[in-house]
Motif scaffolding. Structure first.
Motif, PDB file in Angstrom:
ATOM      1  N   ILE A 160       6.589  -5.594 -14.488  1.00 51.70           N
ATOM      2  CA  ILE A 160       6.776  -4.406 -13.652  1.00 51.70           C
ATOM      3  C   ILE A 160       7.746  -5.010 -12.477  1.00 51.70           C
ATOM      4  CG2 ILE A 160       4.973  -5.646 -11.977  1.00 51.70           C
ATOM      5  CD1 ILE A 160       4.028  -2.725 -11.472  1.00 51.70           C
ATOM      6  N   ARG A 161       8.692  -4.173 -11.882  1.00 49.66           N
ATOM      7  CA  ARG A 161       9.379  -4.253 -10.756  1.00 49.66           C
ATOM      8  C   ARG A 161       9.178  -3.329  -9.451  1.00 49.66           C
ATOM      9  NH1 ARG A 161      10.000  -7.832 -13.747  1.00 49.66           N
ATOM     10  NH2 ARG A 161      11.683  -8.661 -15.071  1.00 49.66           N
ATOM     11  N   TRP A 162       9.377  -3.779  -8.374  1.00 51.52           N
ATOM     12  CA  TRP A 162       9.187  -2.917  -7.353  1.00 51.52           C
ATOM     13  C   TRP A 162      10.474  -2.726  -6.426  1.00 51.52           C
ATOM     14  CZ3 TRP A 162       6.119  -5.273  -2.568  1.00 51.52           C
ATOM     15  CH2 TRP A 162       6.210  -4.065  -1.483  1.00 51.52           C
TER      16      TRP A 162
ATOM     17  N   GLU B 140       6.788   3.375  -5.922  1.00 51.58           N
ATOM     18  CA  GLU B 140       8.151   2.666  -5.919  1.00 51.58           C
ATOM     19  C   GLU B 140       8.285   1.605  -6.999  1.00 51.58           C
ATOM     20  OE1 GLU B 140       8.465   2.719  -0.960  1.00 51.58           O
ATOM     21  OE2 GLU B 140       8.228   0.964  -1.906  1.00 51.58           O
ATOM     22  N   PHE B 141       7.325   1.525  -7.981  1.00 52.93           N
ATOM     23  CA  PHE B 141       7.418   0.554  -8.993  1.00 52.93           C
ATOM     24  C   PHE B 141       8.279   1.436 -10.401  1.00 52.93           C
ATOM     25  CE2 PHE B 141       3.515  -0.244  -6.877  1.00 52.93           C
ATOM     26  CZ  PHE B 141       3.956  -1.649  -6.067  1.00 52.93           C
ATOM     27  N   VAL B 142       8.541   0.480 -11.090  1.00 52.98           N
ATOM     28  CA  VAL B 142       9.436   0.610 -12.421  1.00 52.98           C
ATOM     29  C   VAL B 142       9.123  -0.372 -13.366  1.00 52.98           C
ATOM     30  CG1 VAL B 142      11.454   2.127 -11.458  1.00 52.98           C
ATOM     31  CG2 VAL B 142      11.528  -0.362 -11.696  1.00 52.98           C
TER      32      VAL B 142
ATOM     33  N   GLY C 281      -6.719  -6.419  -3.471  1.00 53.25           N
ATOM     34  CA  GLY C 281      -7.674  -5.358  -4.315  1.00 53.25           C
ATOM     35  C   GLY C 281      -6.901  -4.223  -4.664  1.00 53.25           C
ATOM     36  N   VAL C 282      -5.636  -4.034  -4.835  1.00 54.97           N
ATOM     37  CA  VAL C 282      -4.965  -2.852  -5.285  1.00 54.97           C
ATOM     38  C   VAL C 282      -4.253  -3.089  -6.691  1.00 54.97           C
ATOM     39  CG1 VAL C 282      -4.323  -2.069  -2.705  1.00 54.97           C
ATOM     40  CG2 VAL C 282      -2.945  -3.391  -4.066  1.00 54.97           C
ATOM     41  N   ILE C 283      -4.583  -4.156  -7.193  1.00 59.43           N
ATOM     42  CA  ILE C 283      -3.835  -4.512  -8.445  1.00 59.43           C
ATOM     43  C   ILE C 283      -4.296  -3.342  -9.520  1.00 59.43           C
ATOM     44  CG2 ILE C 283      -5.567  -6.252  -9.461  1.00 59.43           C
ATOM     45  CD1 ILE C 283      -1.678  -6.430  -9.884  1.00 59.43           C
ATOM     46  N   THR C 284      -5.569  -3.132  -9.596  1.00 54.86           N
ATOM     47  CA  THR C 284      -5.969  -2.188 -10.697  1.00 54.86           C
ATOM     48  C   THR C 284      -5.100  -0.866 -10.783  1.00 54.86           C
ATOM     49  OG1 THR C 284      -7.895  -3.405 -10.841  1.00 54.86           O
ATOM     50  CG2 THR C 284      -7.788  -1.171 -11.862  1.00 54.86           C
ATOM     51  N   SER C 285      -4.775  -0.327  -9.564  1.00 52.53           N
ATOM     52  CA  SER C 285      -4.177   0.997  -9.700  1.00 52.53           C
ATOM     53  C   SER C 285      -2.765   0.656 -10.105  1.00 52.53           C
ATOM     54  CB  SER C 285      -4.002   1.504  -8.273  1.00 52.53           C
ATOM     55  OG  SER C 285      -3.716   0.848  -7.155  1.00 52.53           O
ATOM     56  N   ILE C 286      -2.155  -0.523  -9.635  1.00 49.13           N
ATOM     57  CA  ILE C 286      -0.803  -0.699 -10.466  1.00 49.13           C
ATOM     58  C   ILE C 286      -1.144  -0.997 -11.931  1.00 49.13           C
ATOM     59  CG2 ILE C 286       0.998  -2.451 -10.183  1.00 49.13           C
ATOM     60  CD1 ILE C 286       0.274  -3.152  -7.141  1.00 49.13           C
ATOM     61  N   SER C 287      -2.033  -1.670 -12.328  1.00 48.08           N
ATOM     62  CA  SER C 287      -1.742  -1.984 -13.756  1.00 48.08           C
ATOM     63  C   SER C 287      -2.141  -0.749 -14.388  1.00 48.08           C
ATOM     64  CB  SER C 287      -3.456  -2.902 -14.160  1.00 48.08           C
ATOM     65  OG  SER C 287      -3.010  -3.909 -13.419  1.00 48.08           O
ATOM     66  N   TYR C 288      -3.024   0.352 -14.087  1.00 45.53           N
ATOM     67  CA  TYR C 288      -3.424   1.523 -14.587  1.00 45.53           C
ATOM     68  C   TYR C 288      -2.131   2.405 -14.744  1.00 45.53           C
ATOM     69  CZ  TYR C 288      -8.362   0.436 -14.641  1.00 45.53           C
ATOM     70  OH  TYR C 288      -9.519   0.249 -15.146  1.00 45.53           O
ATOM     71  N   TRP C 289      -1.362   2.120 -13.543  1.00 43.88           N
ATOM     72  CA  TRP C 289      -0.056   2.904 -13.681  1.00 43.88           C
ATOM     73  C   TRP C 289       0.968   2.354 -14.694  1.00 43.88           C
ATOM     74  CZ3 TRP C 289       4.854   0.767 -12.985  1.00 43.88           C
ATOM     75  CH2 TRP C 289       5.897   1.838 -12.947  1.00 43.88           C
ATOM     76  N   ALA C 290       1.109   1.065 -14.903  1.00 45.92           N
ATOM     77  CA  ALA C 290       1.852   0.440 -15.846  1.00 45.92           C
ATOM     78  C   ALA C 290       1.366   0.539 -17.106  1.00 45.92           C
ATOM     79  CB  ALA C 290       1.890  -1.124 -15.758  1.00 45.92           C
TER      80      ALA C 290
ATOM     81  N   ARG D  17       0.644  -1.157  -0.102  1.00 46.09           N
ATOM     82  CA  ARG D  17       0.035   0.003  -0.064  1.00 46.09           C
ATOM     83  C   ARG D  17       0.911   1.205   0.223  1.00 46.09           C
ATOM     84  NH1 ARG D  17      -5.077  -1.986   1.307  1.00 46.09           N
ATOM     85  NH2 ARG D  17      -5.165  -4.005   2.242  1.00 46.09           N
ATOM     86  N   ARG D  18       2.069   1.196   0.776  1.00 47.36           N
ATOM     87  CA  ARG D  18       2.841   2.346   0.658  1.00 47.36           C
ATOM     88  C   ARG D  18       3.436   2.517  -0.477  1.00 47.36           C
ATOM     89  NH1 ARG D  18       7.351   0.610   3.026  1.00 47.36           N
ATOM     90  NH2 ARG D  18       7.900   0.593   1.100  1.00 47.36           N
ATOM     91  N   ALA D  19       3.945   1.503  -1.330  1.00 48.33           N
ATOM     92  CA  ALA D  19       4.395   1.465  -2.430  1.00 48.33           C
ATOM     93  C   ALA D  19       3.669   2.082  -3.400  1.00 48.33           C
ATOM     94  CB  ALA D  19       4.880   0.121  -2.892  1.00 48.33           C
ATOM     95  N   ILE D  20       2.484   2.048  -3.374  1.00 46.09           N
ATOM     96  CA  ILE D  20       1.711   2.476  -4.397  1.00 46.09           C
ATOM     97  C   ILE D  20       1.698   4.188  -3.929  1.00 46.09           C
ATOM     98  CG2 ILE D  20      -0.769   2.625  -5.232  1.00 46.09           C
ATOM     99  CD1 ILE D  20      -1.014  -0.390  -4.549  1.00 46.09           C
ATOM    100  N   ASP D  21       1.422   4.611  -2.768  1.00 46.34           N
ATOM    101  CA  ASP D  21       1.480   5.814  -2.552  1.00 46.34           C
ATOM    102  C   ASP D  21       2.644   6.371  -2.885  1.00 46.34           C
ATOM    103  OD1 ASP D  21      -1.042   5.663  -1.617  1.00 46.34           O
ATOM    104  OD2 ASP D  21      -0.428   5.226   0.520  1.00 46.34           O
ATOM    105  N   CYS D  22       3.774   5.829  -2.570  1.00 43.98           N
ATOM    106  CA  CYS D  22       5.164   6.371  -2.898  1.00 43.98           C
ATOM    107  C   CYS D  22       5.594   6.035  -4.317  1.00 43.98           C
ATOM    108  CB  CYS D  22       6.235   6.035  -1.666  1.00 43.98           C
ATOM    109  SG  CYS D  22       5.469   6.217  -0.057  1.00 43.98           S
TER     110      CYS D  22
END
Ligand code: C2E
Ligand code: MG
Ligand code: MG
Length: 327
Positions: free
Chosen positions: A104-106, A81-83, A127-136, A74-79
């Motif tokens: 994706i890498r964290w 931290e993904f590349v 349930g946080v995958i979609t925000s990661i996917s949309y970011w990707a 959850r913090r990684a999404i806010d901050c």
């Protein structure tokens, strides 16, 4: 519990999954005991139900690890931290680069680079995958446009982005992709979405409707990890898709005359019959490359050509303008 209960002339069967915890002296509150009994009960359920499990130190360690991972994610999404790393995809008839798969890498502040196998499943569960996917999606589309602008002599490249099953159930997926394409100005024909077979199982009808909408815009659809799921040939031909990506486990174990060689061959035939383009992943040896070429695989990716590369390294590659990637 084994005796069925009769409700309106039907027998209803129940089972009990029990979690047990021993009251050791380091428990100070009832809620701590209940929490650990609950963890043991869930273990009993995942181990097949209708049984008991006794809470132990290992479960405690795993529960803590899991809790930290959830919080960290959850913090990684806010901050942010993904590349994304980008693995070159090569035309197997010419050896030239045709595009990239975004992976994706964290960048974890204490553990360093973490791979999707370590966190995607948990991101789905909480349930946080979609925000990661949309970011990707957004990042990959933006990146491709930047490369095409920085290196104007490049041929038109494509980018593939992996989606999760939860993304497909989002009613705003098509809208979000439209928005990303409009804002980044990436032509829809440059974007490929990768979905796995297992994602297609539930609610096939609405998945078909949505994939059709995407395909009509010119976006390509690939079925990833093909051969490891439970595709029903019954609906495979009804799915609006463009490519079949044979799973790397088959490519890796390809040996002439062996079972996996024939599976890879069968998938090529199936792709051909369904008028789909066949893609191979996990190509590591020249021998595999040769076989895949003979079987008519059109595109491929794997360590033989390149590992997934960070943005900087892709740029070094694009600068050389030598996009021939056969060894
Ligand atoms: P995938 O989409 O099937 O991606 C291919 C995986 O195979 C990647 O692992 C890649 O690094 C690895 N690979 C490529 N060539 C070779 C090779 O020659 N040999 C071997 N042994 N491996 C090779 P990675 O990056 O760890 O990704 C694992 C999976 O995580 C992906 O499988 C994909 O399902 C998922 N994933 C990655 N990025 C995303 C994302 O942005 N969103 C979602 N939802 N899933 C993602
Ligand atoms: Mg993929
Ligand atoms: Mg795959």
């Amino acid at each position: 519990m084994e005796i069925p209960i009769t409700i309106e002339e039907r027998d209803v069967y129940t089972t009990a999954s029990i979690g047990v915890v021993f009251a050791a002296k380091d428990y100070s509150t009832a809620s701590d005991l209940l929490r650990d009994a609950d963890i043991a009960m869930y273990r009993a359920k995942t181990n097949g139900k209708a049984r008991y499990e006794i809470f132990d130190g290992e479960m405690h360690r795993q529960a803590l690890k899991r809790m930290h991972l959830e919080n960290d994610l959850r913090r990684a999404i806010d901050c942010q931290e993904f590349v994304l790393h980008y693995q070159p995809i090569v035309a197997l008839d010419t050896g030239y680069l045709v595009g990239f798969e975004a992976l994706i890498r964290w960048q974890h502040p204490s553990y360093g680079l973490r791979y999707p196998g370590d966190f995607i499943a948990v991101a789905e569960e909480i349930g946080v995958i979609t925000s990661i996917s949309y970011w990707a999606l957004r990042t990959a589309c933006q990146q491709l446009v930047t490369w095409q602008t920085t290196f104007p002599d490049l041929p038109a490249l494509k980018v593939s982005v992996n989606l999760s099953s939860q993304d497909l159930r989002r009613c705003d997926l098509v809208e979000e992709i439209d928005r990303i394409l409009a804002q980044t100005r990436l032509p829809a024909t440059c974007l490929t979405l990768e979905i796995t077979e297992s994602m297609l199982i539930d609610d096939i009808e609405s998945t078909i409707v949505m994939l059709t909408q995407l395909k009509e815009k010119g976006i390509q659809i690939s079925i990833d990890d093909f051969g490891t799921g439970y595709s029903s040939l019954n609906y495979l031909h009804r799915l609006p898709m463009n490519n079949l990506k044979v799973d790397r486990s088959f490519v890796n174990q390809m040996q002439e005359g062996k079972k996996n060689h024939r599976i890879v061959e069968t998938i090529a035939t199936l792709s051909h019959q369904l008028e789909l383009v066949s893609i191979a992943e996990g190509i590591e040896t020249s021998q595999q490359l040769e076989w895949l070429q003979q079987l008519g695989y059109k595109f491929g990716q794997g360590y033989l050509f390149s590992k997934p590369l960070s943005q900087d390294v892709v740029e070094e590659l694009l600068e050389t303008t030598n996009l021939y990637l056969f060894p």
